[in-house]
Design a protein around this motif. Structure first.
Motif, PDB file in Angstrom:
ATOM      1  N   GLY A  51      23.408  49.140  27.868  1.00 33.33           N
ATOM      2  CA  GLY A  51      23.361  48.682  26.512  1.00 33.33           C
ATOM      3  C   GLY A  51      24.552  47.940  26.177  1.00 33.33           C
ATOM      4  N   VAL A  52      25.409  47.803  26.833  1.00 32.31           N
ATOM      5  CA  VAL A  52      26.818  47.116  26.466  1.00 32.31           C
ATOM      6  C   VAL A  52      26.978  45.675  27.168  1.00 32.31           C
ATOM      7  CG1 VAL A  52      28.007  49.330  26.148  1.00 32.31           C
ATOM      8  CG2 VAL A  52      28.024  48.475  28.315  1.00 32.31           C
ATOM      9  N   GLY A  53      25.802  45.042  27.614  1.00 33.92           N
ATOM     10  CA  GLY A  53      26.011  43.824  28.367  1.00 33.92           C
ATOM     11  C   GLY A  53      26.445  43.980  29.772  1.00 33.92           C
ATOM     12  N   TYR A  54      26.569  45.233  30.505  1.00 35.27           N
ATOM     13  CA  TYR A  54      27.349  45.156  32.007  1.00 35.27           C
ATOM     14  C   TYR A  54      26.417  44.259  32.872  1.00 35.27           C
ATOM     15  CZ  TYR A  54      29.938  47.516  35.398  1.00 35.27           C
ATOM     16  OH  TYR A  54      30.658  47.800  36.428  1.00 35.27           O
ATOM     17  N   ARG A  55      25.321  44.492  32.854  1.00 35.26           N
ATOM     18  CA  ARG A  55      24.496  43.807  33.860  1.00 35.26           C
ATOM     19  C   ARG A  55      24.533  42.270  33.694  1.00 35.26           C
ATOM     20  NH1 ARG A  55      18.603  45.064  33.561  1.00 35.26           N
ATOM     21  NH2 ARG A  55      19.324  45.209  31.283  1.00 35.26           N
ATOM     22  N   ALA A  56      24.484  41.931  32.671  1.00 36.21           N
ATOM     23  CA  ALA A  56      24.387  40.270  32.347  1.00 36.21           C
ATOM     24  C   ALA A  56      25.668  39.949  32.805  1.00 36.21           C
ATOM     25  CB  ALA A  56      24.000  40.005  30.913  1.00 36.21           C
ATOM     26  N   ASP A  67      19.047  57.285  35.550  1.00 41.10           N
ATOM     27  CA  ASP A  67      20.246  58.200  35.268  1.00 41.10           C
ATOM     28  C   ASP A  67      21.332  57.894  34.310  1.00 41.10           C
ATOM     29  OD1 ASP A  67      21.685  56.703  36.967  1.00 41.10           O
ATOM     30  OD2 ASP A  67      22.090  57.927  38.368  1.00 41.10           O
ATOM     31  N   GLY A  68      21.191  56.376  33.926  1.00 42.38           N
ATOM     32  CA  GLY A  68      22.457  55.825  32.959  1.00 42.38           C
ATOM     33  C   GLY A  68      23.161  55.015  33.675  1.00 42.38           C
ATOM     34  N   SER A  69      23.544  55.201  34.993  1.00 41.53           N
ATOM     35  CA  SER A  69      24.025  54.382  35.672  1.00 41.53           C
ATOM     36  C   SER A  69      23.550  52.966  35.970  1.00 41.53           C
ATOM     37  CB  SER A  69      24.652  55.051  37.059  1.00 41.53           C
ATOM     38  OG  SER A  69      23.467  54.821  37.849  1.00 41.53           O
ATOM     39  N   VAL A  70      24.416  51.856  36.520  1.00 39.46           N
ATOM     40  CA  VAL A  70      23.994  50.607  36.999  1.00 39.46           C
ATOM     41  C   VAL A  70      24.455  50.573  38.537  1.00 39.46           C
ATOM     42  CG1 VAL A  70      24.840  48.074  36.746  1.00 39.46           C
ATOM     43  CG2 VAL A  70      24.602  49.646  34.743  1.00 39.46           C
ATOM     44  N   GLU A  71      23.292  50.025  39.202  1.00 35.29           N
ATOM     45  CA  GLU A  71      23.528  49.654  40.737  1.00 35.29           C
ATOM     46  C   GLU A  71      23.524  48.104  41.020  1.00 35.29           C
ATOM     47  OE1 GLU A  71      20.921  51.063  44.529  1.00 35.29           O
ATOM     48  OE2 GLU A  71      19.912  50.960  42.582  1.00 35.29           O
ATOM     49  N   ALA A  72      24.329  47.926  41.918  1.00 40.94           N
ATOM     50  CA  ALA A  72      24.329  46.349  42.340  1.00 40.94           C
ATOM     51  C   ALA A  72      24.652  46.342  43.724  1.00 40.94           C
ATOM     52  CB  ALA A  72      25.644  45.679  41.467  1.00 40.94           C
ATOM     53  N   VAL A  73      24.190  45.312  44.459  1.00 36.20           N
ATOM     54  CA  VAL A  73      24.334  44.973  45.773  1.00 36.20           C
ATOM     55  C   VAL A  73      24.723  43.586  45.753  1.00 36.20           C
ATOM     56  CG1 VAL A  73      23.292  44.333  47.889  1.00 36.20           C
ATOM     57  CG2 VAL A  73      22.528  46.376  46.866  1.00 36.20           C
ATOM     58  N   VAL A  74      26.014  43.360  46.249  1.00 40.30           N
ATOM     59  CA  VAL A  74      26.696  42.219  46.297  1.00 40.30           C
ATOM     60  C   VAL A  74      27.049  41.611  47.795  1.00 40.30           C
ATOM     61  CG1 VAL A  74      27.916  42.549  44.064  1.00 40.30           C
ATOM     62  CG2 VAL A  74      29.196  43.380  46.128  1.00 40.30           C
ATOM     63  N   ARG A  78      34.998  48.053  38.059  1.00 41.17           N
ATOM     64  CA  ARG A  78      35.954  49.007  37.734  1.00 41.17           C
ATOM     65  C   ARG A  78      36.156  48.930  35.968  1.00 41.17           C
ATOM     66  NH1 ARG A  78      38.434  49.187  43.142  1.00 41.17           N
ATOM     67  NH2 ARG A  78      37.360  50.895  44.181  1.00 41.17           N
ATOM     68  N   ARG A  79      36.305  47.733  35.476  1.00 40.91           N
ATOM     69  CA  ARG A  79      36.784  47.501  34.212  1.00 40.91           C
ATOM     70  C   ARG A  79      35.414  47.198  33.427  1.00 40.91           C
ATOM     71  NH1 ARG A  79      39.766  43.543  36.860  1.00 40.91           N
ATOM     72  NH2 ARG A  79      38.213  42.005  35.925  1.00 40.91           N
ATOM     73  N   GLY A  80      34.796  46.304  33.819  1.00 36.18           N
ATOM     74  CA  GLY A  80      33.186  45.948  33.049  1.00 36.18           C
ATOM     75  C   GLY A  80      33.714  45.228  31.802  1.00 36.18           C
ATOM     76  N   PRO A  81      32.557  44.749  30.955  1.00 34.50           N
ATOM     77  CA  PRO A  81      32.697  44.055  29.734  1.00 34.50           C
ATOM     78  C   PRO A  81      33.428  44.879  28.917  1.00 34.50           C
ATOM     79  CG  PRO A  81      30.551  44.614  30.100  1.00 34.50           C
ATOM     80  CD  PRO A  81      31.223  45.204  31.124  1.00 34.50           C
ATOM     81  N   PRO A  82      33.938  44.282  27.735  1.00 35.41           N
ATOM     82  CA  PRO A  82      34.768  44.936  26.633  1.00 35.41           C
ATOM     83  C   PRO A  82      34.177  46.288  26.125  1.00 35.41           C
ATOM     84  CG  PRO A  82      34.877  42.608  26.298  1.00 35.41           C
ATOM     85  CD  PRO A  82      33.990  42.831  27.384  1.00 35.41           C
ATOM     86  N   ALA A  83      32.555  46.205  25.917  1.00 39.41           N
ATOM     87  CA  ALA A  83      32.186  47.512  25.351  1.00 39.41           C
ATOM     88  C   ALA A  83      32.028  48.651  26.429  1.00 39.41           C
ATOM     89  CB  ALA A  83      30.684  47.066  24.690  1.00 39.41           C
ATOM     90  N   ALA A  84      32.132  48.341  27.733  1.00 37.37           N
ATOM     91  CA  ALA A  84      31.903  49.301  28.554  1.00 37.37           C
ATOM     92  C   ALA A  84      33.093  50.310  28.846  1.00 37.37           C
ATOM     93  CB  ALA A  84      31.623  48.705  29.866  1.00 37.37           C
ATOM     94  N   VAL A  85      32.659  51.443  29.248  1.00 40.82           N
ATOM     95  CA  VAL A  85      33.672  52.454  29.536  1.00 40.82           C
ATOM     96  C   VAL A  85      33.027  53.072  30.950  1.00 40.82           C
ATOM     97  CG1 VAL A  85      34.780  54.628  29.002  1.00 40.82           C
ATOM     98  CG2 VAL A  85      33.918  53.113  27.247  1.00 40.82           C
ATOM     99  N   VAL A  86      33.819  52.503  31.980  1.00 40.41           N
ATOM    100  CA  VAL A  86      33.532  52.776  33.416  1.00 40.41           C
ATOM    101  C   VAL A  86      34.458  54.339  33.676  1.00 40.41           C
ATOM    102  CG1 VAL A  86      33.638  51.953  35.757  1.00 40.41           C
ATOM    103  CG2 VAL A  86      33.064  50.598  33.957  1.00 40.41           C
ATOM    104  N   SER A  87      33.718  55.195  34.270  1.00 36.73           N
ATOM    105  CA  SER A  87      34.297  56.186  34.590  1.00 36.73           C
ATOM    106  C   SER A  87      34.352  56.522  36.288  1.00 36.73           C
ATOM    107  CB  SER A  87      33.549  57.612  34.016  1.00 36.73           C
ATOM    108  OG  SER A  87      32.010  57.607  34.678  1.00 36.73           O
ATOM    109  N   LYS A  88      33.446  55.739  36.971  1.00 38.17           N
ATOM    110  CA  LYS A  88      33.150  55.820  38.339  1.00 38.17           C
ATOM    111  C   LYS A  88      32.764  54.733  38.695  1.00 38.17           C
ATOM    112  CE  LYS A  88      31.880  58.723  42.096  1.00 38.17           C
ATOM    113  NZ  LYS A  88      30.907  60.210  42.585  1.00 38.17           N
ATOM    114  N   VAL A  89      33.125  54.188  40.034  1.00 45.60           N
ATOM    115  CA  VAL A  89      32.484  52.867  40.986  1.00 45.60           C
ATOM    116  C   VAL A  89      32.242  53.616  42.187  1.00 45.60           C
ATOM    117  CG1 VAL A  89      32.298  50.747  41.734  1.00 45.60           C
ATOM    118  CG2 VAL A  89      33.080  51.250  39.463  1.00 45.60           C
ATOM    119  N   ALA A  90      31.213  53.856  42.962  1.00 48.73           N
ATOM    120  CA  ALA A  90      30.880  54.414  44.298  1.00 48.73           C
ATOM    121  C   ALA A  90      30.642  53.160  45.108  1.00 48.73           C
ATOM    122  CB  ALA A  90      29.823  55.307  44.251  1.00 48.73           C
TER     123      ALA A  90
END
Length: 90
Positions: A13-18, A38-45, A60-72
């Motif tokens: 809901g913060v524009g993370y995927r786009a 579960d509210g997370s975002v998954e990506a394959v790069v 690890r930063r994301g867009p301005p409205a995001a708050v990233v707590s963990k990147v596995a």
């Protein structure tokens, strides 16, 4: 070099995927990104190591409205060749 990322925090809901898709495409990466139930975002790069490292740093930063707590991060099979896209939620 293909990696699977699971990004946790306030990332839906913060524009993370786009924004991730735009950043990945600008870096010449291939793959996909989607919301998870579960509210997370998954990506394959997939791409050269420098570009993959750059998108991981961005994730690890994301867009301005995001708050990233963990990147596995884990190694994975490369996605089908093509562009970077947003896929259906999982």
């Amino acid at each position: 070099m293909a990696k699977r990322l699971i990004i946790e925090g306030r990332v839906q809901g913060v524009g993370y995927r786009a924004t991730l898709a735009n950043e990945a495409a600008a870096l010449g990466l291939q793959g996909w990104v989607r919301n998870r139930s579960d509210g997370s975002v998954e990506a394959v790069v997939d791409g050269d190591a420098q570009a993959v490292d750059a998108i991981i740093a961005w994730a690890r930063r994301g867009p301005p409205a995001a708050v990233v707590s963990k990147v596995a991060i884990e190694d994975t099979e490369p996605p089908p060749r093509g562009t970077f896209k947003i896929t259906a939620s999982h």
